[in-house]
Scaffold this motif. Structure first.
Motif, PDB file in Angstrom:
ATOM      1  N   ILE A  19       0.337  15.915  -7.634  1.00 31.09           N
ATOM      2  CA  ILE A  19      -1.006  15.314  -7.598  1.00 31.09           C
ATOM      3  C   ILE A  19      -1.119  14.212  -8.654  1.00 31.09           C
ATOM      4  O   ILE A  19      -1.642  13.120  -8.382  1.00 31.09           O
ATOM      5  N   GLU A  20      -0.598  14.465  -9.849  1.00 34.19           N
ATOM      6  CA  GLU A  20      -0.616  13.427 -10.895  1.00 34.19           C
ATOM      7  C   GLU A  20       0.161  12.186 -10.443  1.00 34.19           C
ATOM      8  O   GLU A  20      -0.269  11.051 -10.667  1.00 34.19           O
ATOM      9  N   GLN A  21       1.310  12.424  -9.809  1.00 37.04           N
ATOM     10  CA  GLN A  21       2.119  11.290  -9.357  1.00 37.04           C
ATOM     11  C   GLN A  21       1.410  10.510  -8.255  1.00 37.04           C
ATOM     12  O   GLN A  21       1.423   9.274  -8.248  1.00 37.04           O
ATOM     13  N   ALA A  22       0.786  11.232  -7.331  1.00 34.82           N
ATOM     14  CA  ALA A  22       0.061  10.560  -6.244  1.00 34.82           C
ATOM     15  C   ALA A  22      -1.090   9.731  -6.817  1.00 34.82           C
ATOM     16  O   ALA A  22      -1.357   8.604  -6.366  1.00 34.82           O
ATOM     17  N   HIS A  23      -1.744  10.281  -7.830  1.00 34.90           N
ATOM     18  CA  HIS A  23      -2.832   9.549  -8.484  1.00 34.90           C
ATOM     19  C   HIS A  23      -2.299   8.288  -9.158  1.00 34.90           C
ATOM     20  O   HIS A  23      -2.877   7.201  -9.022  1.00 34.90           O
ATOM     21  N   ALA A  24      -1.180   8.426  -9.851  1.00 38.37           N
ATOM     22  CA  ALA A  24      -0.612   7.277 -10.572  1.00 38.37           C
ATOM     23  C   ALA A  24      -0.224   6.152  -9.611  1.00 38.37           C
ATOM     24  O   ALA A  24      -0.301   4.968  -9.957  1.00 38.37           O
TER      25      ALA A  24
ATOM     26  N   GLY B  67      -1.726   5.617  -6.745  1.00 38.07           N
ATOM     27  CA  GLY B  67      -2.822   5.243  -5.851  1.00 38.07           C
ATOM     28  C   GLY B  67      -2.505   5.546  -4.395  1.00 38.07           C
ATOM     29  O   GLY B  67      -2.911   4.812  -3.487  1.00 38.07           O
ATOM     30  N   ALA B  68      -1.780   6.650  -4.158  1.00 36.05           N
ATOM     31  CA  ALA B  68      -1.366   6.990  -2.794  1.00 36.05           C
ATOM     32  C   ALA B  68      -2.572   7.377  -1.943  1.00 36.05           C
ATOM     33  O   ALA B  68      -3.505   8.034  -2.425  1.00 36.05           O
ATOM     34  N   ALA B  69      -2.524   6.983  -0.687  1.00 31.37           N
ATOM     35  CA  ALA B  69      -3.605   7.343   0.228  1.00 31.37           C
ATOM     36  C   ALA B  69      -3.733   8.848   0.393  1.00 31.37           C
ATOM     37  O   ALA B  69      -4.815   9.364   0.682  1.00 31.37           O
ATOM     38  N   CYS B  70      -2.620   9.551   0.235  1.00 35.14           N
ATOM     39  CA  CYS B  70      -2.653  11.005   0.334  1.00 35.14           C
ATOM     40  C   CYS B  70      -1.370  11.586  -0.259  1.00 35.14           C
ATOM     41  O   CYS B  70      -0.368  10.880  -0.404  1.00 35.14           O
TER      42      CYS B  70
ATOM     43  N   SER C  97       0.849  -1.194   0.000  1.00 39.17           N
ATOM     44  CA  SER C  97       0.000   0.000   0.000  1.00 39.17           C
ATOM     45  C   SER C  97       0.883   1.242   0.000  1.00 39.17           C
ATOM     46  O   SER C  97       1.905   1.275   0.700  1.00 39.17           O
ATOM     47  N   VAL C  98       0.474   2.239  -0.775  1.00 37.60           N
ATOM     48  CA  VAL C  98       1.195   3.517  -0.759  1.00 37.60           C
ATOM     49  C   VAL C  98       0.493   4.422   0.250  1.00 37.60           C
ATOM     50  O   VAL C  98      -0.607   4.922  -0.001  1.00 37.60           O
ATOM     51  N   THR C  99       1.130   4.609   1.390  1.00 36.67           N
ATOM     52  CA  THR C  99       0.454   5.312   2.485  1.00 36.67           C
ATOM     53  C   THR C  99       0.550   6.826   2.353  1.00 36.67           C
ATOM     54  O   THR C  99      -0.119   7.549   3.091  1.00 36.67           O
ATOM     55  N   GLY C 100       1.362   7.281   1.414  1.00 30.68           N
ATOM     56  CA  GLY C 100       1.456   8.707   1.156  1.00 30.68           C
ATOM     57  C   GLY C 100       2.524   8.953   0.118  1.00 30.68           C
ATOM     58  O   GLY C 100       3.373   8.087  -0.130  1.00 30.68           O
ATOM     59  N   LEU C 101       2.437  10.119  -0.510  1.00 34.31           N
ATOM     60  CA  LEU C 101       3.533  10.583  -1.363  1.00 34.31           C
ATOM     61  C   LEU C 101       4.066  11.848  -0.722  1.00 34.31           C
ATOM     62  O   LEU C 101       3.319  12.768  -0.409  1.00 34.31           O
TER      63      LEU C 101
END
Lengths: 270, 270
Positions: free
Chosen positions: B89-94, B96-99, B60-64
């Motif tokens: 924001i684009e990277q966090a979306h790619a 699937g980061a929780a935040c 799980s990606v718990t954050g970026l």
């Protein structure tokens, strides 16, 4: 020297070079009308001699540093802290100090119980308050920067200090040091709340970068704190007293104290 | 390993030795189910490759880490910061980061205008929020320790972060790091207030003495923070997610990363 509030020298600012007698002479020589001794130099000189020389020099004692340091690992340690605070109250009375500045203390060694340490502070203040009132000595609670919470002061914000004042009542106020409170999002509201309970105003500056958590405080003007803005807030709240310069700084401790006092005066804009 | 919340590795914890691919492999090897990349290692690996390898490892990606850094001396600088946040924001979306963790930035160089810098943070967040909502990326405001106010984060307290959340509305919450919030007299009340807006919980410890304002953070258990107590507060508020270990520490950076991960697991009590 810029016009502004009267200036006071906290003796720690020149602690590596001058004892209290030299600080008193230095203030007189440089036209600095206030002084705030630490107890180490006071005791080294002797309280009666210090009181006499300060009076003869016509200086105001803007505070005595310091009482506090209440939390301790056991009851004997806490009792010893209270006994020491009672001696500090006598010394503040003997000097006619405007207040006894309270640096309340950090966590006891090995403890992670922050609410417990805060309760020890509250209990300690309650224990010494009758003696302070009887002596006519004001207790000025000094919130210290949160980076000192573990080892020097679990009293971390102006709001927390004023909550204690509310609980303790007459004879207790706050000592506000720009260095410790400037970052606080609530600082303007809490200074307004403090009102007549502001017993001291200390100025020193936050350097960028800051290289030491204790001993890298800046001369006013050398850092990023809006000291004039904070001074305006305390004046708006009713405080018209001294601006005390208290620098714990290896850089300034290495300088000739006469140069430090000259720089203080030149830097004093508020 | 003690039973408790699922663990996540923030990649900065081993930044001197491991890139992102090695962090992913290390988490898988040590049975650590979460990872939180910094953007430097993410970009070095490539976002698509990273997303694929993280997914294949079942992490799980718990954050970026991190967006933010909004204040700047001029409009061009502030626009550049916003553009960079949109990329984050684009990277966090790619991923699937929780935040997307927001480290909001300090004073612009040469500035003493703290309220002004705080307004730049608020303005910057407003500017990027539509894109974050459109991408389904949660913005987690991370209050940083007040000792970082000048140069890293004018967002200093949980209360201040929640005031911003109240103003900004859906899609904005808080990332709570024990190191940054433990000293706060209002921490219990503010964690309760945060409720479902807690998007991340970070653990590291305050060492006594602390020898550096940035790079001397402690492994959980090595310092004085009641991390278990803070974890209980966030759980009481409804947060049941990961405990992320984010150490900026010269001492731990010098260690073999496998030893760091083993120590993280052994130290993980909450």
């Amino acid at each position: 020297m810029a016009l502004g509030s009267p200036l006071s020298l906290n003796t720690v600012t020149v602690k590596e070079r001058w004892g209290l007698a030299e600080c008193i002479e230095g203030c007189a020589r440089h036209g600095i009308p206030g002084i705030s001794p630490w107890r180490d130099v006071l005791q080294a000189m002797g309280v009666a001699a210090a009181a006499r020389q300060i009076r003869d020099a016509g200086l105001s004692v803007t505070g005595l540093c310091r009482g506090g340091m209440f939390p301790a690992a056991d009851a004997a340690g806490r009792a010893a802290a209270i006994a020491d605070n009672l001696r500090a109250i006598e010394q503040a009375h003997a000097l006619g100090a405007a207040c006894l500045v309270m640096v309340c203390g950090g966590l006891p060694p090995g403890s992670r119980d922050l609410p417990g340490a805060r309760a020890m502070v509250s209990d300690g203040l309650e224990a010494i308050l009758p003696a302070a009132r009887a002596a006519g000595v004001n207790l000025a609670l000094e919130p210290l920067h949160p980076m000192t919470c573990a080892d020097r002061s679990v009293l971390s914000t102006t709001a927390q200090a004023l909550d204690l004042c509310d609980m303790l009542g007459d004879g207790v106020g706050v000592a506000l040091d720009c260095y410790h409170i400037w970052w606080d999002p609530a600082v303007a509201a809490q200074i307004a709340r403090a009102g007549s309970r502001i017993m001291a105003f200390h100025a020193c500056d936050w350097l960028v970068p800051t290289t030491d958590l204790l001993l890298d405080r800046g001369m006013p003007g050398d850092g990023v704190i809006d000291i004039a803005g904070l001074r305006a807030m305390v004046e708006q709240a009713g405080y018209t007293g001294f601006t005390e310069i208290e620098l714990l700084s290896r850089r300034w401790w290495a300088e000739d104290p006469d140069h430090v006092l000259q720089t203080m005066k030149a830097s004093h804009k508020v």
